[in-house]
Scaffold this motif. Structure first.
Motif, PDB file in Angstrom:
ATOM      1  N   GLN A   9       0.848  -1.293  -0.193  1.00 50.40           N
ATOM      2  CA  GLN A   9      -0.286  -0.122  -0.086  1.00 50.40           C
ATOM      3  C   GLN A   9       1.116   0.848  -0.227  1.00 50.40           C
ATOM      4  N   GLY A  10       1.974   1.362   0.883  1.00 49.22           N
ATOM      5  CA  GLY A  10       2.892   1.851   0.836  1.00 49.22           C
ATOM      6  C   GLY A  10       3.455   2.829  -0.411  1.00 49.22           C
ATOM      7  N   GLU A  11       4.377   3.453  -0.814  1.00 52.48           N
ATOM      8  CA  GLU A  11       4.886   4.244  -1.909  1.00 52.48           C
ATOM      9  C   GLU A  11       6.083   3.534  -1.905  1.00 52.48           C
ATOM     10  N   ARG A  12       6.689   2.696  -1.576  1.00 53.06           N
ATOM     11  CA  ARG A  12       7.751   1.876  -1.581  1.00 53.06           C
ATOM     12  C   ARG A  12       8.279   0.227  -0.608  1.00 53.06           C
ATOM     13  N   LEU A  13       8.889  -0.106  -0.974  1.00 48.04           N
ATOM     14  CA  LEU A  13       9.105  -1.262  -0.201  1.00 48.04           C
ATOM     15  C   LEU A  13      10.112  -1.331   1.170  1.00 48.04           C
ATOM     16  N   MET A  14       9.324  -1.711   2.097  1.00 44.67           N
ATOM     17  CA  MET A  14      10.149  -1.913   3.440  1.00 44.67           C
ATOM     18  C   MET A  14      10.357  -0.184   4.358  1.00 44.67           C
ATOM     19  N   GLU A  15       9.081   0.496   3.869  1.00 46.69           N
ATOM     20  CA  GLU A  15       9.184   2.010   4.092  1.00 46.69           C
ATOM     21  C   GLU A  15       9.602   2.562   5.547  1.00 46.69           C
ATOM     22  N   ARG A  16       9.492   1.817   6.406  1.00 46.78           N
ATOM     23  CA  ARG A  16      10.040   1.969   7.610  1.00 46.78           C
ATOM     24  C   ARG A  16      11.657   1.959   7.760  1.00 46.78           C
ATOM     25  N   HIS A  17      11.564   1.668   6.756  1.00 42.40           N
ATOM     26  CA  HIS A  17      13.339   1.244   6.600  1.00 42.40           C
ATOM     27  C   HIS A  17      14.747   1.843   5.987  1.00 42.40           C
ATOM     28  N   LEU A  18      13.905   1.633   4.472  1.00 36.84           N
ATOM     29  CA  LEU A  18      14.616   2.155   3.913  1.00 36.84           C
ATOM     30  C   LEU A  18      14.295   3.441   2.821  1.00 36.84           C
ATOM     31  N   ASP A  19      14.911   3.996   2.181  1.00 31.11           N
ATOM     32  CA  ASP A  19      14.540   5.338   1.694  1.00 31.11           C
ATOM     33  C   ASP A  19      14.292   5.082   0.769  1.00 31.11           C
ATOM     34  N   ASP A  20      14.017   5.673  -0.314  1.00 32.74           N
ATOM     35  CA  ASP A  20      13.351   5.876  -2.209  1.00 32.74           C
ATOM     36  C   ASP A  20      14.955   5.364  -3.108  1.00 32.74           C
ATOM     37  N   THR A  21      16.071   5.296  -2.664  1.00 31.93           N
ATOM     38  CA  THR A  21      16.720   4.397  -3.321  1.00 31.93           C
ATOM     39  C   THR A  21      17.472   2.704  -3.168  1.00 31.93           C
ATOM     40  N   ALA A  22      16.811   2.948  -2.233  1.00 29.60           N
ATOM     41  CA  ALA A  22      17.019   1.245  -1.177  1.00 29.60           C
ATOM     42  C   ALA A  22      16.101   0.953  -0.966  1.00 29.60           C
ATOM     43  N   ALA A  23      15.050   1.084  -1.146  1.00 26.64           N
ATOM     44  CA  ALA A  23      14.458   0.590  -1.867  1.00 26.64           C
ATOM     45  C   ALA A  23      13.917   0.063  -3.363  1.00 26.64           C
ATOM     46  N   ALA A  24      14.238   1.110  -3.941  1.00 21.51           N
ATOM     47  CA  ALA A  24      14.689   0.684  -5.459  1.00 21.51           C
ATOM     48  C   ALA A  24      15.341  -0.404  -6.136  1.00 21.51           C
ATOM     49  N   LEU A  25      17.035  -0.408  -4.660  1.00 21.69           N
ATOM     50  CA  LEU A  25      17.460  -1.465  -4.992  1.00 21.69           C
ATOM     51  C   LEU A  25      17.002  -3.657  -4.163  1.00 21.69           C
ATOM     52  N   LEU A  26      15.826  -2.768  -3.301  1.00 14.82           N
ATOM     53  CA  LEU A  26      15.577  -4.526  -2.815  1.00 14.82           C
ATOM     54  C   LEU A  26      14.577  -4.858  -3.998  1.00 14.82           C
ATOM     55  N   ARG A  27      13.838  -3.903  -4.480  1.00 11.92           N
ATOM     56  CA  ARG A  27      12.695  -3.701  -5.563  1.00 11.92           C
ATOM     57  C   ARG A  27      12.821  -4.642  -7.321  1.00 11.92           C
ATOM     58  N   ARG A  28      14.362  -4.230  -7.181  1.00 11.57           N
ATOM     59  CA  ARG A  28      14.634  -4.777  -8.698  1.00 11.57           C
ATOM     60  C   ARG A  28      15.593  -5.820  -8.480  1.00 11.57           C
ATOM     61  N   HIS A  29      16.153  -6.198  -6.676  1.00  8.74           N
ATOM     62  CA  HIS A  29      16.612  -8.074  -6.273  1.00  8.74           C
ATOM     63  C   HIS A  29      15.452  -8.537  -6.904  1.00  8.74           C
ATOM     64  N   LEU A  30      14.441  -8.189  -5.902  1.00  9.70           N
ATOM     65  CA  LEU A  30      13.344  -8.759  -6.210  1.00  9.70           C
ATOM     66  C   LEU A  30      12.944  -9.628  -7.508  1.00  9.70           C
ATOM     67  N   GLU A  31      12.648  -7.812  -8.171  1.00  5.96           N
ATOM     68  CA  GLU A  31      12.315  -8.592 -10.307  1.00  5.96           C
ATOM     69  C   GLU A  31      12.559  -9.754 -10.596  1.00  5.96           C
ATOM     70  N   ALA A  32      14.561  -9.287 -10.142  1.00  8.52           N
ATOM     71  CA  ALA A  32      15.131 -10.269 -11.000  1.00  8.52           C
ATOM     72  C   ALA A  32      15.271 -11.889 -10.679  1.00  8.52           C
ATOM     73  N   GLN A  33      14.144 -11.614  -9.772  1.00  7.27           N
ATOM     74  CA  GLN A  33      13.875 -13.461  -9.063  1.00  7.27           C
ATOM     75  C   GLN A  33      12.942 -13.478  -9.716  1.00  7.27           C
ATOM     76  N   GLY A  34      11.991 -12.761 -10.680  1.00  3.88           N
ATOM     77  CA  GLY A  34      10.577 -13.334 -10.544  1.00  3.88           C
ATOM     78  C   GLY A  34       9.331 -12.801  -9.618  1.00  3.88           C
ATOM     79  N   VAL A  35       9.666 -12.195  -9.155  1.00  2.00           N
ATOM     80  CA  VAL A  35       8.962 -11.647  -7.684  1.00  2.00           C
ATOM     81  C   VAL A  35       7.809  -9.924  -8.437  1.00  2.00           C
ATOM     82  N   GLU A  36       6.376 -10.325  -8.705  1.00  3.80           N
ATOM     83  CA  GLU A  36       5.714  -9.536  -9.130  1.00  3.80           C
ATOM     84  C   GLU A  36       5.626  -8.079  -7.933  1.00  3.80           C
TER      85      GLU A  36
END
Length: 468
Positions: A186-213
């Motif tokens: 629901q939030g604007e980024r993954l792990m929004e309590r812990h990460l900023d935009d840049t770190a959340a983007a890194l995390l997101r693309r790591h997940l997407e590279a493993q097939g997670v939508e």
């Protein structure tokens, strides 16, 4: 002193482990008077059928990398058969359990943990029933983990509701089993309590590279179910706020947790968000203590494994001190030293009972590597990154700077490593390390110590050896 610990999770198990040397000495002596070193007896009450386990590693079990017994914690104390504490009789100092047993105590410790938050989704419950539809699970207990592992196979359609720490861990673990996973955050980024935009983007693309939508700013409205031949409801899709439906055979609810305080509240103990405790981890009843996720100290709910461990260590020293001074009130109290071992309790309590001063700890997460050769452009202007290595994340404090704060960022576009610290006046108040945790020891030490930063340039704080 007879100590009853309600809760067989990480906090309760750690406390029993720390008290074990004092509970086990001369355990065969027929008369307690003949066993002067046997300071305490410990009874651990837990409702799960499994022995205490490391909850932090449940994702490793779900992914199939660990067998359940690999994350079992040391068996300590007197562990009763699985039973649930249903009432506290504070006048008689007894714990009443759901099987009718009544356990006496001199000191009671509430380590009841937390419950998963169930979001207000249409179709989650029906006609006042409290049973979740088939295929819908939280990700909190070993039973949740084993049920998800059993149901998730190659090609299974899974929707994870929530993109926080638990949701990300569950999503990657299920993807490792070959499931087709969608994360609805629901939030604007993954792990929004812990990460900023840049770190959340890194995390997101790591997940997407493993097939997670991954879908952010995506609100789930409800669940659509169908009846099985035996009349039970089973999930078939997840409805989003825009009306779009995601087909699902499994739905994982990872929407956070809430302190489990019903037992304490019913007993008349002071409860805010959690069970209110002082620096001796005592509740409003001095014979009752609370630690772990259910405890609220100085207005803070920690919800971290590190905090639960620290509280258990301090409380062990408090209880041994009280046992050796016939529980007389003392005023010559001193601050504890974090991480004191159980065998140090005897000397550490010689000058007075310790106090708990709070915990400053990092949140850490390691995500397993993606498929060989997979990759994505993780930073603006960076080359595609091979994600065949694990992704390590450490976050602490508030990573979002305020007015007047100093911010230092180091970004390595070739490896995808990202480091950031926020400094307010002369103290470290937050930060993120992602992809390369070589400096985590130095950063953690500065953060946990809450001391003024040395005069060395801030850049040295994020170098491999910390520069200090």
């Amino acid at each position: 002193m007879d100590i009853v610990v309600v809760g067989g999770g990480m906090a309760g198990a750690r406390l029993a482990q720390q008290l074990a040397p004092y509970a086990e000495a001369h355990a065969d002596a027929p008369d307690r008077a003949e066993a002067p070193d046997r300071t305490v007896t410990v009874t651990l009450v837990g409702e799960e059928p499994h022995p205490p386990y490391n909850r932090v590693l449940l994702a490793e079990v779900l992914a199939g990398r660990y067998e359940p017994e690999k994350i079992t914690l040391p068996a300590v104390g007197i562990r009763t058969p699985p039973r649930r504490a249903v009432r506290l009789d504070r006048d008689a100092r007894r714990v009443v359990c759901d099987d009718g047993t009544s356990l006496p105590y001199d000191r009671l410790v509430l380590a009841t943990g937390s419950n998963p938050v169930l979001p207000p989704l249409r179709g989650l419950f029906e006609d006042g029933a409290d049973e979740l539809p088939l295929g819908v699970r939280c990700f909190r207990t070993m039973d949740d983990c084993l049920a998800l592992a059993s149901a998730a196979g190659h090609g299974t359609r899974v929707v994870v509701v929530g993109g926080g720490l638990l949701g990300v861990s569950a999503a990657q673990a299920l993807a490792a089993r070959g499931a087709r996973v969608v994360v609805a955050q629901q939030g604007e980024r993954l792990m929004e309590r812990h990460l900023d935009d840049t770190a959340a983007a890194l995390l997101r693309r790591h997940l997407e590279a493993q097939g997670v939508e991954v879908h952010t700013e995506c609100r789930v409205r409800g669940l659509l179910t169908q009846r099985t031949p035996d009349g039970r409801r089973a999930v078939r899709s997840v409805e989003l706020s825009d009306g779009y439906c995601l087909g699902a055979e499994l739905v994982v609810l990872a929407c956070g947790v809430r302190p489990r305080v019903g037992l304490a509240r019913a007993a008349g103990l002071a409860v805010a968000q959690g069970v209110v405790v002082d620096d001796l981890l005592r509740t409003s009843d001095p014979a009752v203590h609370a630690i772990g996720d259910c405890a609220q100290h100085d207005g803070v709910l920690y919800g971290l494994a590190g905090a639960a461990r620290d509280q258990a260590d301090v409380l062990a020293r408090v209880l041994v001190y009280e046992a050796r001074t016939d529980r007389r009130a003392r005023t010559d109290l001193r601050a504890p030293t974090a991480g004191t071992r159980a065998e140090d309790i005897r000397s550490d309590t010689a000058g007075g009972a310790p106090r708990y001063g709070g915990t400053r700890a990092l949140t850490r997460l390691t995500l397993a590597p993606g498929p060989p050769g997979s990759g994505a452009a993780l930073l603006d202007g960076a080359a595609p990154l091979d994600v065949a290595a694990p992704l390590d994340i450490a976050a602490f404090g508030d990573p979002e700077p305020g007015p007047g704060d100093d911010v230092l960022r180091l970004t390595d576009g070739t490896t995808g490593a990202y480091r950031k610290v926020v400094v307010r006046e002369d103290r470290l108040v937050g930060g993120i390390l992602l992809g390369d945790l070589a400096a985590v020891g130095t950063v953690a030490g500065v953060w946990e110590g809450d001391e003024p930063l040395p005069s060395a340039p801030l850049l040295h704080l994020l170098t491999d050896d910390g520069g200090y």
